[in-house]
Scaffold this motif. Structure first.
Motif, PDB file in Angstrom:
ATOM      1  N   LEU A 225       0.860  -1.182   0.000  1.00 47.06           N
ATOM      2  CA  LEU A 225       0.000   0.000   0.000  1.00 47.06           C
ATOM      3  C   LEU A 225       0.898   1.235   0.000  1.00 47.06           C
ATOM      4  CD1 LEU A 225      -2.967  -0.513   2.539  1.00 47.06           C
ATOM      5  CD2 LEU A 225      -3.093  -0.473   0.047  1.00 47.06           C
ATOM      6  N   GLU A 226       0.743   2.078  -0.990  1.00 45.33           N
ATOM      7  CA  GLU A 226       1.475   3.344  -1.004  1.00 45.33           C
ATOM      8  C   GLU A 226       0.599   4.388  -0.315  1.00 45.33           C
ATOM      9  OE1 GLU A 226       3.618   5.998  -0.666  1.00 45.33           O
ATOM     10  OE2 GLU A 226       4.698   4.581  -1.976  1.00 45.33           O
ATOM     11  N   THR A 227       1.043   4.831   0.846  1.00 45.68           N
ATOM     12  CA  THR A 227       0.214   5.729   1.653  1.00 45.68           C
ATOM     13  C   THR A 227       0.437   7.206   1.337  1.00 45.68           C
ATOM     14  OG1 THR A 227       1.879   5.713   3.422  1.00 45.68           O
ATOM     15  CG2 THR A 227       0.114   4.068   3.539  1.00 45.68           C
ATOM     16  N   ARG A 228       1.450   7.515   0.531  1.00 42.87           N
ATOM     17  CA  ARG A 228       1.714   8.923   0.203  1.00 42.87           C
ATOM     18  C   ARG A 228       0.839   9.356  -0.976  1.00 42.87           C
ATOM     19  NH1 ARG A 228       8.090   8.118  -0.053  1.00 42.87           N
ATOM     20  NH2 ARG A 228       7.285   6.094  -0.768  1.00 42.87           N
ATOM     21  N   VAL A 229      -0.459   9.273  -0.741  1.00 40.45           N
ATOM     22  CA  VAL A 229      -1.462   9.612  -1.751  1.00 40.45           C
ATOM     23  C   VAL A 229      -2.369  10.695  -1.185  1.00 40.45           C
ATOM     24  CG1 VAL A 229      -3.463   8.758  -3.029  1.00 40.45           C
ATOM     25  CG2 VAL A 229      -1.421   7.330  -2.822  1.00 40.45           C
ATOM     26  N   LYS A 230      -2.638  11.704  -1.972  1.00 37.60           N
ATOM     27  CA  LYS A 230      -3.530  12.784  -1.563  1.00 37.60           C
ATOM     28  C   LYS A 230      -4.903  12.598  -2.203  1.00 37.60           C
ATOM     29  CE  LYS A 230      -0.769  15.404   0.955  1.00 37.60           C
ATOM     30  NZ  LYS A 230      -1.065  15.788   2.341  1.00 37.60           N
ATOM     31  N   PHE A 231      -5.942  12.916  -1.430  1.00 34.95           N
ATOM     32  CA  PHE A 231      -7.312  12.773  -1.913  1.00 34.95           C
ATOM     33  C   PHE A 231      -7.978  14.144  -1.949  1.00 34.95           C
ATOM     34  CE2 PHE A 231     -11.837  12.288  -1.371  1.00 34.95           C
ATOM     35  CZ  PHE A 231     -12.155  11.239  -2.219  1.00 34.95           C
ATOM     36  N   PHE A 232      -8.645  14.453  -3.064  1.00 34.41           N
ATOM     37  CA  PHE A 232      -9.322  15.738  -3.211  1.00 34.41           C
ATOM     38  C   PHE A 232     -10.762  15.522  -3.666  1.00 34.41           C
ATOM     39  CE2 PHE A 232      -4.836  16.465  -4.154  1.00 34.41           C
ATOM     40  CZ  PHE A 232      -4.530  17.563  -3.354  1.00 34.41           C
ATOM     41  N   GLU A 233     -11.690  16.196  -2.997  1.00 31.40           N
ATOM     42  CA  GLU A 233     -13.044  16.327  -3.522  1.00 31.40           C
ATOM     43  C   GLU A 233     -13.009  17.530  -4.464  1.00 31.40           C
ATOM     44  OE1 GLU A 233     -15.790  14.734  -3.400  1.00 31.40           O
ATOM     45  OE2 GLU A 233     -15.676  13.366  -1.687  1.00 31.40           O
ATOM     46  N   VAL A 234     -13.326  17.307  -5.721  1.00 32.51           N
ATOM     47  CA  VAL A 234     -13.211  18.371  -6.712  1.00 32.51           C
ATOM     48  C   VAL A 234     -14.382  19.337  -6.569  1.00 32.51           C
ATOM     49  CG1 VAL A 234     -13.136  18.911  -9.167  1.00 32.51           C
ATOM     50  CG2 VAL A 234     -11.961  16.886  -8.289  1.00 32.51           C
ATOM     51  N   THR A 235     -14.068  20.577  -6.272  1.00 33.62           N
ATOM     52  CA  THR A 235     -15.068  21.640  -6.197  1.00 33.62           C
ATOM     53  C   THR A 235     -14.481  22.885  -6.854  1.00 33.62           C
ATOM     54  OG1 THR A 235     -14.341  22.717  -4.151  1.00 33.62           O
ATOM     55  CG2 THR A 235     -15.708  20.731  -3.922  1.00 33.62           C
ATOM     56  N   PRO A 236     -15.315  23.850  -7.190  1.00 42.11           N
ATOM     57  CA  PRO A 236     -14.790  25.102  -7.763  1.00 42.11           C
ATOM     58  C   PRO A 236     -13.894  25.870  -6.801  1.00 42.11           C
ATOM     59  CG  PRO A 236     -17.126  24.852  -8.254  1.00 42.11           C
ATOM     60  CD  PRO A 236     -16.784  23.787  -7.256  1.00 42.11           C
ATOM     61  N   LEU A 237     -13.871  25.482  -5.521  1.00 43.14           N
ATOM     62  CA  LEU A 237     -13.049  26.186  -4.537  1.00 43.14           C
ATOM     63  C   LEU A 237     -11.576  25.795  -4.616  1.00 43.14           C
ATOM     64  CD1 LEU A 237     -15.404  26.012  -1.413  1.00 43.14           C
ATOM     65  CD2 LEU A 237     -15.115  27.897  -3.034  1.00 43.14           C
ATOM     66  N   LEU A 238     -11.271  24.705  -5.308  1.00 44.07           N
ATOM     67  CA  LEU A 238      -9.873  24.309  -5.455  1.00 44.07           C
ATOM     68  C   LEU A 238      -9.120  25.345  -6.277  1.00 44.07           C
ATOM     69  CD1 LEU A 238      -9.898  20.470  -6.225  1.00 44.07           C
ATOM     70  CD2 LEU A 238      -8.867  21.583  -4.256  1.00 44.07           C
ATOM     71  N   THR A 239      -7.929  25.691  -5.824  1.00 39.74           N
ATOM     72  CA  THR A 239      -7.078  26.588  -6.606  1.00 39.74           C
ATOM     73  C   THR A 239      -5.819  25.845  -7.018  1.00 39.74           C
ATOM     74  OG1 THR A 239      -5.839  27.408  -4.692  1.00 39.74           O
ATOM     75  CG2 THR A 239      -7.902  28.548  -5.244  1.00 39.74           C
ATOM     76  N   ARG A 240      -5.189  26.325  -8.058  1.00 37.46           N
ATOM     77  CA  ARG A 240      -3.975  25.679  -8.534  1.00 37.46           C
ATOM     78  C   ARG A 240      -2.879  25.758  -7.478  1.00 37.46           C
ATOM     79  NH1 ARG A 240      -2.100  27.471 -14.347  1.00 37.46           N
ATOM     80  NH2 ARG A 240      -1.295  29.267 -13.230  1.00 37.46           N
ATOM     81  N   GLU A 241      -2.820  26.875  -6.763  1.00 35.66           N
ATOM     82  CA  GLU A 241      -1.821  27.037  -5.710  1.00 35.66           C
ATOM     83  C   GLU A 241      -2.069  26.046  -4.570  1.00 35.66           C
ATOM     84  OE1 GLU A 241      -1.995  30.308  -8.323  1.00 35.66           O
ATOM     85  OE2 GLU A 241      -3.601  29.503  -7.044  1.00 35.66           O
ATOM     86  N   MET A 242      -3.339  25.852  -4.233  1.00 38.61           N
ATOM     87  CA  MET A 242      -3.693  24.915  -3.173  1.00 38.61           C
ATOM     88  C   MET A 242      -3.285  23.496  -3.557  1.00 38.61           C
ATOM     89  SD  MET A 242      -7.512  24.002  -1.736  1.00 38.61           S
ATOM     90  CE  MET A 242      -7.923  25.749  -1.677  1.00 38.61           C
ATOM     91  N   LEU A 243      -3.563  23.122  -4.789  1.00 35.90           N
ATOM     92  CA  LEU A 243      -3.207  21.786  -5.255  1.00 35.90           C
ATOM     93  C   LEU A 243      -1.702  21.576  -5.226  1.00 35.90           C
ATOM     94  CD1 LEU A 243      -5.641  21.420  -8.285  1.00 35.90           C
ATOM     95  CD2 LEU A 243      -5.675  20.071  -6.194  1.00 35.90           C
ATOM     96  N   ALA A 244      -0.964  22.562  -5.720  1.00 36.96           N
ATOM     97  CA  ALA A 244       0.492  22.435  -5.769  1.00 36.96           C
ATOM     98  C   ALA A 244       1.076  22.260  -4.370  1.00 36.96           C
ATOM     99  CB  ALA A 244       1.096  23.657  -6.453  1.00 36.96           C
ATOM    100  N   LYS A 245       0.549  23.001  -3.402  1.00 39.53           N
ATOM    101  CA  LYS A 245       1.060  22.903  -2.035  1.00 39.53           C
ATOM    102  C   LYS A 245       0.718  21.560  -1.411  1.00 39.53           C
ATOM    103  CE  LYS A 245       1.015  25.246   2.441  1.00 39.53           C
ATOM    104  NZ  LYS A 245       0.501  26.410   3.212  1.00 39.53           N
ATOM    105  N   GLU A 246      -0.528  21.117  -1.576  1.00 40.73           N
ATOM    106  CA  GLU A 246      -0.966  19.859  -0.975  1.00 40.73           C
ATOM    107  C   GLU A 246      -0.235  18.654  -1.555  1.00 40.73           C
ATOM    108  OE1 GLU A 246      -3.200  19.011   1.477  1.00 40.73           O
ATOM    109  OE2 GLU A 246      -3.197  21.139   1.998  1.00 40.73           O
ATOM    110  N   LEU A 247       0.185  18.760  -2.809  1.00 39.86           N
ATOM    111  CA  LEU A 247       0.798  17.614  -3.480  1.00 39.86           C
ATOM    112  C   LEU A 247       2.308  17.532  -3.281  1.00 39.86           C
ATOM    113  CD1 LEU A 247      -1.261  17.559  -6.785  1.00 39.86           C
ATOM    114  CD2 LEU A 247      -1.269  15.850  -4.976  1.00 39.86           C
ATOM    115  N   GLU A 248       2.871  18.448  -2.517  1.00 42.03           N
ATOM    116  CA  GLU A 248       4.307  18.374  -2.246  1.00 42.03           C
ATOM    117  C   GLU A 248       4.626  17.088  -1.487  1.00 42.03           C
ATOM    118  OE1 GLU A 248       5.510  21.846  -0.162  1.00 42.03           O
ATOM    119  OE2 GLU A 248       5.169  23.211  -1.850  1.00 42.03           O
TER     120      GLU A 248
END
Length: 340
Positions: A225-248
């Motif tokens: 099991l690879e646990t270094r996985v991020k989960f996102f509920e896709v909504t219009p509130l997501l920003t590109r900056e938010m995604l980039a930071k969370e996926l580090e």
């Protein structure tokens, strides 16, 4: 192995309380908390079932993380010859994840594992007044019936991993959380219905054949099991900056599209410009993109960027399957082949 001379192992994975002999609510912290509760069930005496209780987790749902899923799977595999079968008690929120995990981690499951949520929910420790409503609706029978039916399922000497709730028994893979307050609080493909169990058990003819075939094979343990996985509920509130930071530091990402939103411009622009080409999975309803094209129209174009669009909609199954696959390969084409 499923030998009736061996005890049945009851595994506690959190999210539950029981009543003591005085009727007080007790959070399950030790094996004895459950042993006393089981000893008060006269029905189990009639079954002549020996029980061994193991407590794996006593915290909240959110704390029952993938590392603990693997710990449960490892225990099942290492002790498969010590018990006639296993009953795993957990919260209804976690059962789909563990239920999808076990068949992936152990191929050709040659013994019986049954998941059920037979005890009282742990929120009653903070809101004890809710107990009277539960008892009024169940007359205490429902609180015990799931446990007894799960034990019946184990004693049948079959094989496979199942979920028992009410009188239904269903293979645990592809199961998802449904209506939490219903008699069977899970959803599953109707073709997977395995049978009924109500103080005795009868599998469907098809499932009985599968069970017999599994018993003839050796169980293969695949603890990935690879646990270094991020989960996102896709909504219009997501920003590109938010995604980039969370996926580090992440090695994979899951994007779940709900039926209420279309694919936001932000997510598509992120896919177009992202630098770290970690595998990403987009799943949910095939909604329309802002350009008016169907999401599935982007499958091949997205794959070249390491993005897998799958028609699978079940959150628990896609999450666990992606973590399991990602521990073995980062090739998007192989991941898509398995997920679709």
């Amino acid at each position: 192995m499923n030998d009736s001379s061996h005890p049945i192992c009851i595994i506690i994975t959190g999210g539950t309380v029981v009543q003591d002999t005085a009727g007080n609510l007790v959070g399950v912290k030790h094996e004895d908390d459950v042993k006393k509760w089981i000893a008060a069930m006269p029905e189990l005496l009639l079954m002549r079932a020996q029980m061994d209780v193991r407590v794996f987790h006593t915290g909240s749902d959110a704390d029952f993380i993938p590392d603990r899923w693997l710990a449960v799977c490892r225990f099942l595999y290492e002790h498969r010859n010590d018990y006639s079968g296993f009953v795993i008690v957990g919260s209804i929120a976690n059962i789909p994840y563990l239920g999808n995990c076990i068949p992936l981690i152990m191929e050709n499951l040659s013994f019986t594992v049954v998941l059920t949520g037979s005890q009282l929910p742990d929120y009653l420790l903070e809101v004890p007044g809710g107990l009277s409503d539960i008892l009024a609706r169940s007359h205490d029978v429902g609180l015990r019936a799931n446990m007894m039916n799960a034990i019946h399922a184990v004693k049948r000497k079959g094989s496979g991993c199942y979920v028992v709730a009410g009188d239904k028994i269903v293979p645990s893979n592809r199961i998802e959380l449904g209506e939490p307050l219903s008699a069977f609080p899970f959803s599953f493909p109707s073709k997977m219905f395995a049978g009924k169990v109500e103080f005795s058990m009868k599998l469907s003819e098809e499932r009985a054949e599968v069970s017999a075939e599994e018993q003839r094979k050796n169980t293969v343990f695949l603890p990935y099991l690879e646990t270094r996985v991020k989960f996102f509920e896709v909504t219009p509130l997501l920003t590109r900056e938010m995604l980039a930071k969370e996926l580090e530091g992440a090695l994979g990402a899951l994007f779940h599209i709900t039926p209420t939103v279309s694919l936001p411009d932000t997510l598509q622009s992120f896919f177009d410009t992202r630098k770290a080409l970690i595998p990403c999975v987009v799943f949910g309803r095939a909604l329309m993109t802002p350009e008016g094209s169907a999401l599935n129209d982007f499958r091949d174009a997205f794959l070249k960027k390491g993005i897998i669009v799958t028609r699978e909609e079940g959150i628990a199954w896609v999450t666990v399957a992606f973590m399991w696959i990602l521990a073995q390969t980062c090739d998007p084409s192989l991941i898509r082949r398995i997920l679709t």
